[in-house]
Design an enzyme around this catalytic site. Structure first.
Site, PDB file in Angstrom:
ATOM      1  CE  LYS A  90      -5.678   4.117   2.245  1.00  9.54           C
ATOM      2  NZ  LYS A  90      -4.914   5.385   2.183  1.00  9.54           N
ATOM      3  CD  GLU A 132      -2.027   8.717   8.868  1.00  7.56           C
ATOM      4  OE1 GLU A 132      -1.627   9.424   7.924  1.00  7.56           O
ATOM      5  OE2 GLU A 132      -2.899   7.832   8.737  1.00  7.56           O
ATOM      6  CB  CYS A 172      -0.942  -0.006   1.189  1.00  9.09           C
ATOM      7  SG  CYS A 172      -1.892  -1.541   1.310  1.00  9.09           S
ATOM      8  CG  HIS A 186      -6.302   0.570   1.409  1.00  6.99           C
ATOM      9  ND1 HIS A 186      -5.356   1.062   0.538  1.00  6.99           N
ATOM     10  CD2 HIS A 186      -5.630   0.247   2.544  1.00  6.99           C
ATOM     11  CE1 HIS A 186      -4.176   1.031   1.128  1.00  6.99           C
ATOM     12  NE2 HIS A 186      -4.308   0.558   2.345  1.00  6.99           N
ATOM     13  CG  PHE A 219      -0.408  -5.489   5.424  1.00  4.10           C
ATOM     14  CD1 PHE A 219      -0.879  -4.679   6.437  1.00  4.10           C
ATOM     15  CD2 PHE A 219      -1.265  -6.440   4.901  1.00  4.10           C
ATOM     16  CE1 PHE A 219      -2.171  -4.808   6.931  1.00  4.10           C
ATOM     17  CE2 PHE A 219      -2.555  -6.593   5.383  1.00  4.10           C
ATOM     18  CZ  PHE A 219      -3.002  -5.773   6.393  1.00  4.10           C
ATOM     19  CG  HIS A 272      -2.029   4.858   4.995  1.00  6.40           C
ATOM     20  ND1 HIS A 272      -1.838   4.696   3.639  1.00  6.40           N
ATOM     21  CD2 HIS A 272      -2.177   3.609   5.512  1.00  6.40           C
ATOM     22  CE1 HIS A 272      -1.873   3.399   3.343  1.00  6.40           C
ATOM     23  NE2 HIS A 272      -2.075   2.732   4.460  1.00  6.40           N
TER      24      HIS A 272
END
Length: 418
Positions: free
Chosen positions: A340, A319, A167, A345, A404, A308
């Site tokens: 998002k 975050e 991502c 996503h 990830f 994000h």
């Protein structure tokens, strides 16, 4: 070091098949999340996603040679690249020498469909001869096929970068393109990302990880809820966002419209867990701090952060903690939002979507909202631009991307100044 401008934008997303339509939907807080239609998900716990709608590859990519052997996400990427070139006034790459044009893209590495793999395993187990796959099937899965088509569209014979860091991929791809132009290895780069992980294998896999929300299945547009007290996982999306990056001096010389200047970039690792972000901010804090240092700017200059913001419990805490650590008292004054909440996503294309939203802030003076933020998490107390666009006055924005595996990327953009 050369200054680097963004002169072209192209997009195919769940809320629009071009950059303008996408930005208008984001500013208005319209969701593109709905029921999955590319496979029968009726028996799955997760049946919703942010899906691209009414996309016609033949219309978006008129040249049959460019369409040949493209996967679904690859077609999104090529279409977005063509729009970005047109927006920049550089069809076919313009007057730049081919060796001065390059491509930098983030995407998921292709793989065989599960039914093909099952057939291969069956034949091996039963000692049956393996069938020969058509070459076009192999090319459709090759990560280089869309990148090669993008290079052909832009007449790019210079640097080529392919990134597959989950991502964070388009964030890394944009950052590497920025460095390439900054260091004079190319004068123009087509950069961004494309992806589509809305397959039954990916939905099943993310579900088994506990990453996808199963809430609001009957109200899909309410499912993605970054920073909300009742967030329970992210919603998959698909699409592509591509940009033209140019040497600023060259762009000005040809009279190009400058959307923004990229002034800082950093990439870090968490060195923590494969699927969980560090609750103390970890490498996320470091990426933001290093990007600001690279830009030579204090945190107080930033007025908007394209977060994000995945809608997972861990990411949103990490975050927020990182923003507070890096920005100090200014963290309460900066606007933070996650697109998002509206498109899901976009995985490898996620940073590109955040960047598109950030450019909209610089152009219009409005921050896109984080929708579905009806029950703010008491532990998350920043200005997340809840539910409606917010007017802000800023010349500097930040774009975050995490993934990830623990990869992080951060970009800093400013309005064009002499």
């Amino acid at each position: 070091m050369r200054r680097v401008a963004i002169t072209g934008i192209g997009a195919v997303t769940p809320v629009g098949n071009d950059a303008g339509t996408t930005w208008n939907a984001l500013r208005e807080g319209r969701s593109g999340v709905g029921r999955i239609t590319v496979f029968d998900a009726s028996s799955f716990a997760v049946r919703i996603a942010g899906m691209v709608k009414d996309f016609d590859a033949a219309s978006a990519i008129p040249d049959p040679a460019l369409r040949r052997n493209l996967s679904r996400p690859g077609a999104f990427g090529v279409a977005a690249a063509l729009e970005a070139l047109a927006d920049a006034g550089l069809p076919g790459g313009g007057d730049y020498h081919p060796a001065q044009r390059g491509v930098s893209v983030g995407a998921t590495v292709g793989r065989p469909a599960l039914d093909e793999m099952a057939e291969i395993f069956h034949r091996l187990r039963e000692s049956l001869p393996l069938y020969r796959q058509p070459i076009e099937h192999v090319l459709e899965r090759d990560q280089n096929t869309p990148a090669a088509a993008i290079a052909r569209a832009g007449g790019c014979a210079g640097p080529m970068v392919g990134v597959s860091t989950a991502c964070t991929a388009s964030g890394h791809a944009l950052g590497e393109a920025y460095r390439i132009v900054q260091e004079g290895e190319a004068r123009m780069m087509l950069a961004g990302g494309y992806d589509s992980l809305i397959s039954w294998l990916d939905v099943l896999g993310f579900s088994l990880l506990g990453a996808l929300t199963t809430d609001h299945a009957d109200e899909p547009q309410r499912a993605s809820r970054p920073f909300s007290d009742d967030r329970s996982g992210f919603v998959l999306g698909e699409g592509a966002v591509m940009f033209v990056l140019e040497d600023l001096e060259s762009a000005r010389a040809r009279g190009a419209h400058i959307h923004a200047e990229i002034v800082g970039y950093a990439a870090t690792m968490n060195a923590y867990r494969m699927t969980d972000p560090p609750p103390d901010g970890g490498g996320v804090s470091l990426a933001m701090a290093q990007a600001l240092e690279d830009a030579g700017l204090p945190p107080s200059e930033v007025g908007y952060i394209a977060a994000h913001g995945t809608s997972t419990p861990g990411n949103d805490i990490c975050e927020t903690k990182a923003i507070k650590d890096v920005f100090g008292a200014h963290a309460q004054r900066v606007a933070v939002s996650s697109v998002k909440s509206m498109i899901g996503h976009l995985t490898a294309a996620a940073a590109g979507a955040g960047l598109l939203g950030a450019l909209g802030v610089l152009r219009t003076g409005y921050a896109p909202p984080t929708i579905n933020l009806d029950r703010p998490d008491p532990a998350l107390d920043l200005n997340y631009v809840a539910n409606a666009a917010q007017a802000i006055d800023t010349d500097t924005v930040m774009v975050n991307a995490f993934a990830f595996g623990g990869t992080n990327a951060c970009l800093i953009l400013r309005k064009d100044t002499p």
